[in-house]
Design a protein around this motif. Structure first.
Motif, mmCIF file in Angstrom:
data_model
loop_
_atom_site.group_PDB
_atom_site.id
_atom_site.type_symbol
_atom_site.label_atom_id
_atom_site.label_comp_id
_atom_site.label_asym_id
_atom_site.label_seq_id
_atom_site.Cartn_x
_atom_site.Cartn_y
_atom_site.Cartn_z
ATOM 1 N N LEU A 33 -20.566 53.673 -9.158
ATOM 2 C CA LEU A 33 -20.563 53.857 -10.501
ATOM 3 C C LEU A 33 -21.729 54.351 -10.803
ATOM 4 N N TYR A 34 -22.332 55.425 -11.780
ATOM 5 C CA TYR A 34 -22.957 56.323 -11.629
ATOM 6 C C TYR A 34 -23.257 56.179 -13.537
ATOM 7 N N ASP A 35 -24.100 56.132 -13.794
ATOM 8 C CA ASP A 35 -24.425 56.328 -15.120
ATOM 9 C C ASP A 35 -24.890 57.244 -15.822
ATOM 10 N N ARG A 36 -24.842 58.446 -16.091
ATOM 11 C CA ARG A 36 -25.406 59.628 -15.571
ATOM 12 C C ARG A 36 -26.766 59.869 -17.402
ATOM 13 N N GLY A 37 -26.240 58.855 -18.127
ATOM 14 C CA GLY A 37 -27.254 59.128 -19.295
ATOM 15 C C GLY A 37 -26.460 59.610 -20.458
ATOM 16 N N PRO A 38 -27.375 58.984 -22.379
ATOM 17 C CA PRO A 38 -26.240 59.501 -22.883
ATOM 18 C C PRO A 38 -25.856 61.307 -23.449
ATOM 19 N N GLY A 39 -24.631 60.698 -23.360
ATOM 20 C CA GLY A 39 -23.972 62.248 -24.230
ATOM 21 C C GLY A 39 -23.076 62.812 -22.524
ATOM 22 N N SER A 40 -23.456 62.235 -21.453
ATOM 23 C CA SER A 40 -22.435 62.274 -20.493
ATOM 24 C C SER A 40 -21.738 61.878 -19.882
ATOM 25 N N LEU A 41 -20.283 61.838 -19.268
ATOM 26 C CA LEU A 41 -19.156 60.862 -18.926
ATOM 27 C C LEU A 41 -20.178 60.244 -17.031
ATOM 28 N N VAL A 42 -19.792 59.191 -17.382
ATOM 29 C CA VAL A 42 -20.084 58.317 -16.100
ATOM 30 C C VAL A 42 -19.040 58.391 -14.978
ATOM 31 N N ALA A 43 -20.055 58.920 -13.632
ATOM 32 C CA ALA A 43 -19.168 59.150 -12.408
ATOM 33 C C ALA A 43 -19.021 58.259 -11.500
ATOM 34 N N THR A 44 -17.617 57.534 -10.895
ATOM 35 C CA THR A 44 -17.402 57.451 -10.212
ATOM 36 C C THR A 44 -16.816 57.890 -8.851
ATOM 37 N N VAL A 45 -17.971 57.546 -7.580
ATOM 38 C CA VAL A 45 -17.918 58.294 -6.781
ATOM 39 C C VAL A 45 -17.554 57.213 -5.268
ATOM 40 N N ARG A 46 -16.256 57.541 -4.642
ATOM 41 C CA ARG A 46 -15.090 56.813 -4.011
ATOM 42 C C ARG A 46 -15.845 56.974 -2.501
ATOM 43 N N PHE A 47 -15.755 56.554 -1.483
ATOM 44 C CA PHE A 47 -16.568 57.041 -0.630
ATOM 45 C C PHE A 47 -15.154 56.263 0.843
ATOM 46 N N ARG A 48 -14.993 56.993 1.704
ATOM 47 C CA ARG A 48 -13.517 55.771 2.433
ATOM 48 C C ARG A 48 -13.754 57.302 4.151
ATOM 49 N N ALA A 49 -14.392 55.615 5.241
ATOM 50 C CA ALA A 49 -15.314 55.868 6.243
ATOM 51 C C ALA A 49 -16.393 56.265 5.948
ATOM 52 N N GLY A 50 -17.413 55.439 4.875
ATOM 53 C CA GLY A 50 -18.719 56.338 5.208
ATOM 54 C C GLY A 50 -18.872 57.329 4.445
ATOM 55 N N VAL A 51 -17.805 58.222 3.630
ATOM 56 C CA VAL A 51 -18.228 59.603 3.267
ATOM 57 C C VAL A 51 -17.308 59.888 2.166
ATOM 58 N N VAL A 52 -17.820 61.064 0.815
ATOM 59 C CA VAL A 52 -17.844 60.808 -0.057
ATOM 60 C C VAL A 52 -15.629 61.437 -0.045
ATOM 61 N N LEU A 53 -14.496 60.807 -0.570
ATOM 62 C CA LEU A 53 -13.187 60.878 -0.903
ATOM 63 C C LEU A 53 -13.400 61.943 -2.083
ATOM 64 N N SER A 54 -13.794 61.044 -2.989
ATOM 65 C CA SER A 54 -13.417 61.608 -4.155
ATOM 66 C C SER A 54 -14.623 61.257 -5.468
ATOM 67 N N ILE A 55 -14.757 62.202 -6.796
ATOM 68 C CA ILE A 55 -15.533 61.894 -7.341
ATOM 69 C C ILE A 55 -15.087 61.890 -9.170
#
Length: 82
Positions: free
Chosen positions: A52-74
């Motif tokens: 989970l990344y908090d990208r700062g005031p006024g921005s949406l938080v981002a959840t980066v999902r990994f499977r097998a060590g690589v990005v599956l979705s954001i």
């Protein structure tokens, strides 16, 4: 998509929160989940990491999902609190 955990950490920094869980494994026909005790003893689980990344005031938080060590979705959630 497809970036490694190392690459994401280098580009985005440390995540605010991290979690790992074992995703269910499905089999054909009908895409039914593998039942216990086979799911834990015979069929390896699919480890999924979420950062989970908090990208700062006024921005949406981002959840980066990994499977097998690589990005599956954001995915983007609620706005960060000021």
């Amino acid at each position: 998509m497809g970036d490694s955990r190392l690459s994401v950490r280098y580009l985005c920094g440390e995540p605010l929160l991290q979690d790992s869980y074992c995703a269910p494994v499905y089999y054909y026909p009908g895409l039914q989940p593998v039942p216990e005790p086979f799911a834990s003893s015979v069929v390896p689980c699919l480890v999924v990491d979420e950062w989970l990344y908090d990208r700062g005031p006024g921005s949406l938080v981002a959840t980066v999902r990994f499977r097998a060590g690589v990005v599956l979705s954001i995915t983007y959630g609620a706005r960060a609190t000021p």
